[in-house]
Design an enzyme around this catalytic site. Structure first.
Site, mmCIF file in Angstrom:
data_model
loop_
_atom_site.group_PDB
_atom_site.id
_atom_site.type_symbol
_atom_site.label_atom_id
_atom_site.label_comp_id
_atom_site.label_asym_id
_atom_site.label_seq_id
_atom_site.Cartn_x
_atom_site.Cartn_y
_atom_site.Cartn_z
ATOM 1 N N GLN A 41 0.823 -1.211 0.000
ATOM 2 C CA GLN A 41 0.000 0.000 0.000
ATOM 3 C C GLN A 41 0.860 1.265 0.000
ATOM 4 O O GLN A 41 0.494 2.278 -0.597
ATOM 5 C CB GLN A 41 -0.937 0.029 1.220
ATOM 6 C CG GLN A 41 -2.135 -0.905 1.102
ATOM 7 C CD GLN A 41 -3.062 -0.521 -0.035
ATOM 8 O OE1 GLN A 41 -3.343 0.646 -0.289
ATOM 9 N NE2 GLN A 41 -3.551 -1.523 -0.746
ATOM 10 N N HIS A 123 -6.718 -0.116 7.337
ATOM 11 C CA HIS A 123 -7.403 -1.317 7.815
ATOM 12 C C HIS A 123 -7.843 -1.035 9.244
ATOM 13 O O HIS A 123 -7.109 -0.381 9.998
ATOM 14 C CB HIS A 123 -6.400 -2.483 7.792
ATOM 15 C CG HIS A 123 -7.022 -3.844 7.766
ATOM 16 N ND1 HIS A 123 -8.370 -4.067 7.722
ATOM 17 C CD2 HIS A 123 -6.444 -5.076 7.769
ATOM 18 C CE1 HIS A 123 -8.599 -5.374 7.694
ATOM 19 N NE2 HIS A 123 -7.453 -5.999 7.723
ATOM 20 N N GLY A 152 -2.252 -2.413 -3.424
ATOM 21 C CA GLY A 152 -1.606 -1.132 -3.711
ATOM 22 C C GLY A 152 -1.083 -1.087 -5.144
ATOM 23 O O GLY A 152 -1.007 -0.021 -5.769
ATOM 24 N N ASP A 207 -13.696 -7.066 5.552
ATOM 25 C CA ASP A 207 -12.438 -7.310 4.836
ATOM 26 C C ASP A 207 -11.903 -8.723 5.107
ATOM 27 O O ASP A 207 -11.522 -9.442 4.174
ATOM 28 C CB ASP A 207 -11.408 -6.263 5.279
ATOM 29 C CG ASP A 207 -10.197 -6.235 4.384
ATOM 30 O OD1 ASP A 207 -10.296 -5.662 3.282
ATOM 31 O OD2 ASP A 207 -9.144 -6.784 4.771
ATOM 32 N N GLU A 211 -11.627 -11.600 2.064
ATOM 33 C CA GLU A 211 -10.384 -12.217 1.567
ATOM 34 C C GLU A 211 -10.328 -13.713 1.869
ATOM 35 O O GLU A 211 -9.769 -14.488 1.091
ATOM 36 C CB GLU A 211 -9.138 -11.477 2.087
ATOM 37 C CG GLU A 211 -8.942 -11.526 3.575
ATOM 38 C CD GLU A 211 -8.138 -10.349 4.122
ATOM 39 O OE1 GLU A 211 -7.869 -9.397 3.381
ATOM 40 O OE2 GLU A 211 -7.792 -10.392 5.322
HETATM 41 N N1 LIG Z 1 -1.935 -5.290 0.568
HETATM 42 C C1 LIG Z 1 -3.146 -4.906 0.264
HETATM 43 O O1 LIG Z 1 -3.638 -5.199 -0.818
HETATM 44 C C2 LIG Z 1 -3.961 -4.060 1.213
HETATM 45 C C3 LIG Z 1 -5.184 -3.573 0.779
HETATM 46 C C4 LIG Z 1 -5.898 -2.722 1.600
HETATM 47 C C5 LIG Z 1 -5.397 -2.427 2.860
HETATM 48 N N2 LIG Z 1 -4.217 -2.943 3.289
HETATM 49 C C6 LIG Z 1 -3.691 -2.572 4.611
HETATM 50 O O2 LIG Z 1 -2.622 -1.662 4.429
HETATM 51 C C7 LIG Z 1 -1.672 -1.814 5.489
HETATM 52 C C8 LIG Z 1 -0.324 -2.092 4.882
HETATM 53 O O3 LIG Z 1 -0.417 -3.330 4.216
HETATM 54 P P1 LIG Z 1 0.631 -3.787 3.104
HETATM 55 O O4 LIG Z 1 0.066 -5.030 2.496
HETATM 56 O O5 LIG Z 1 1.003 -2.651 2.269
HETATM 57 O O6 LIG Z 1 1.812 -4.180 4.068
HETATM 58 P P2 LIG Z 1 3.118 -4.972 3.713
HETATM 59 O O7 LIG Z 1 3.418 -4.873 2.269
HETATM 60 O O8 LIG Z 1 3.074 -6.295 4.338
HETATM 61 O O9 LIG Z 1 4.114 -4.023 4.563
HETATM 62 C C9 LIG Z 1 5.364 -4.282 4.604
HETATM 63 C C10 LIG Z 1 6.050 -3.019 5.163
HETATM 64 O O10 LIG Z 1 6.200 -3.185 6.573
HETATM 65 C C11 LIG Z 1 7.607 -3.066 6.847
HETATM 66 N N3 LIG Z 1 7.932 -3.895 8.007
HETATM 67 C C12 LIG Z 1 7.598 -5.186 8.220
HETATM 68 N N4 LIG Z 1 8.086 -5.588 9.419
HETATM 69 C C13 LIG Z 1 8.724 -4.525 9.952
HETATM 70 C C14 LIG Z 1 9.412 -4.300 11.166
HETATM 71 N N5 LIG Z 1 9.514 -5.269 12.082
HETATM 72 N N6 LIG Z 1 9.945 -3.085 11.387
HETATM 73 C C15 LIG Z 1 9.840 -2.094 10.467
HETATM 74 N N7 LIG Z 1 9.196 -2.237 9.304
HETATM 75 C C16 LIG Z 1 8.649 -3.438 9.050
HETATM 76 C C17 LIG Z 1 8.276 -3.562 5.570
HETATM 77 O O11 LIG Z 1 9.615 -3.184 5.519
HETATM 78 P P3 LIG Z 1 10.707 -4.283 4.991
HETATM 79 O O12 LIG Z 1 10.389 -4.473 3.536
HETATM 80 O O13 LIG Z 1 11.991 -3.640 5.272
HETATM 81 O O14 LIG Z 1 10.441 -5.538 5.769
HETATM 82 C C18 LIG Z 1 7.400 -2.863 4.531
HETATM 83 O O15 LIG Z 1 7.704 -1.506 4.431
HETATM 84 C C19 LIG Z 1 -2.192 -2.956 6.354
HETATM 85 O O16 LIG Z 1 -2.931 -2.408 7.409
HETATM 86 C C20 LIG Z 1 -3.101 -3.726 5.413
HETATM 87 O O17 LIG Z 1 -4.100 -4.454 6.075
HETATM 88 C C21 LIG Z 1 -3.484 -3.748 2.480
#
Ligand SMILES: NC(=O)c1ccc[n+]([C@@H]2O[C@H](COP(=O)([O-])OP(=O)(O)OC[C@H]3O[C@@H](n4cnc5c(N)ncnc54)[C@H](OP(=O)(O)O)[C@@H]3O)[C@@H](O)[C@H]2O)c1
Length: 347
Positions: A41, A123, A152, A207, A211
């Site tokens: 995202q 979320h 995203g 949500d 999924e």
């Molecule tokens: N994915 C979707 O399609 C979607 C859709 C709607 C809403 N959402 C919501 O949007 C939000 C973000 O989701 P996302 O899917 O974009 O997340 P994601 O891709 O899983 O996020 C990963 C991010 O978190 C960082 N991270 C992970 N562990 C960490 C740690 N211990 N310390 C610091 N940084 C850390 C990662 O950095 P590194 O790469 O360095 O590990 C990366 O920047 C969530 O609340 C999700 O539910 C997601």
């Protein structure tokens, strides 16, 4: 707000007509939007907001993902920072780490949530299940969410094409009196199609159900069941895959997306129509109890608990890879890879 009739229920929604981009820019003119996390995202929302003319910075720990942010044009020390520095500079904190990482980083984030700042989610998970996540925002910050209904990656792709993914929005805490306006402005800024209002609890329960259900879990289950039955009855992998997946993704779902299920039915043979009309109800009857069981498991917090426990384990990525490999290595998806390689545009 525009009043739109959704199949007999009138709902108020926000479109770019009532809330143009120009207005969103005015509302957020004095804000520094800090996108914390550059996973899926983060890039979609961050790049769309940047291209829409908002003042955006990214907070990301060093490593591969940080380098990806540089490749996307974020400049270290100007628009790209370590997480804590971005938390300090930001006035709207977009908490876009994975839901498990949000729990771990919460004590750090909380330190920088001074009075008048905004905490933004995509979320309702962290706040709704705060008995399990510990995410309880201070009372003097605005807390709201915009949840794009899709990846995203799609959010960015559609934005570049001049289109948008629909998003829900919700206000959890309105400390400044401006939370709702800021929230809608963010929704427009990240490149949403239309925005519909919800609350944090309903966002997370719908949500998690979606999924696990038709969007991802149920569809793989139904694909696997039909593929197996065809194979057990002597059909070739190519035939079974085309009749189970390829025809659906390449031919039928684009028709459904364009004009609805009845239109897709109307554009199929009379033989296919008759069969589909006779069989959709038995499938509904067979699966509805599973959907009820799923919804109850979401409602009780059990699904959140499983998600937190499993995704917080140190070897989570390795275990995930084993489960994804089970799908990838299955005959059905191996057949799928072969079918994809034979698509004409790939030749
Ligand atoms: N994915 C979707 O399609 C979607 C859709 C709607 C809403 N959402 C919501 O949007 C939000 C973000 O989701 P996302 O899917 O974009 O997340 P994601 O891709 O899983 O996020 C990963 C991010 O978190 C960082 N991270 C992970 N562990 C960490 C740690 N211990 N310390 C610091 N940084 C850390 C990662 O950095 P590194 O790469 O360095 O590990 C990366 O920047 C969530 O609340 C999700 O539910 C997601």
């Amino acid at each position: 707000m525009a009043q739109i009739n959704f199949g007999g229920t009138v709902e108020e929604v926000v479109t770019r007509e009532e809330f143009p981009l120009e207005k969103a820019r005015e509302v957020l003119a004095n804000e520094t939007i800090a996108v914390i996390g550059y996973g899926v995202q983060g890039p979609g929302q961050g790049l769309n907001m940047r291209d829409n003319g908002f003042n955006v910075i990214v907070g990301q720990r060093k490593g591969k993902t940080y380098d990806k942010a540089i490749a996307d044009g974020w400049v270290p020390g100007e628009t790209l920072f370590e997480i804590e520095e971005a938390l300090e500079k930001g006035t709207i904190i977009c908490f876009l780490l994975s839901d498990a990482a949000q729990i771990e980083l919460w004590p750090t984030v909380k330190k920088y949530l001074t009075a008048g700042k905004s905490l933004y989610f995509s979320h309702g998970f962290g706040v709704t299940y705060n008995d399990q996540t510990g995410i309880v925002p201070p009372a003097d910050v605005d807390v709201f969410l915009v949840a794009p209904k899709g990846s995203g990656t799609s959010l960015r792709r559609l934005f570049v094409e001049g289109k948008g993914l629909n998003s829900s929005f919700a206000v959890f805490q309105n400390a400044t009196g401006e939370a709702r306006t800021k929230c809608i402005a963010m929704g427009i800024g990240v490149g949403s199609g239309y925005l519909f209002e919800t609350d944090f609890y309903r966002e997370v329960t719908s949500d998690l159900t979606g999924e696990r259900g038709t969007l991802m879990g149920a569809i793989q289950g139904i694909f696997a069941a039909q593929y197996e039955v065809l194979r057990e009855n002597g059909h070739s992998p190519s035939e079974a895959f085309n009749e189970t997946v390829e025809e659906l993704t390449q031919s039928l779902m684009p028709l459904v997306a364009e004009n609805g299920m009845d239109w897709m039915y109307a554009n199929c043979s009379t033989t296919a129509q008759r069969g589909a009309l006779d069989w959709w109800k038995p499938f509904k009857e067979a699966t509805k109890p599973v959907f009820q069981q799923l919804y109850n498991s979401v409602k009780s917090g059990e699904q959140a608990n499983i998600s937190i426990t499993r995704n917080s384990q140190p070897d989570y990525r390795e275990k995930l890879e084993v489960e994804l490999a089970e799908l990838r290595d299955s005959e059905m998806w191996q057949a799928g890879a072969a079918v994809r390689s034979l698509r004409p545009e790939r030749n």
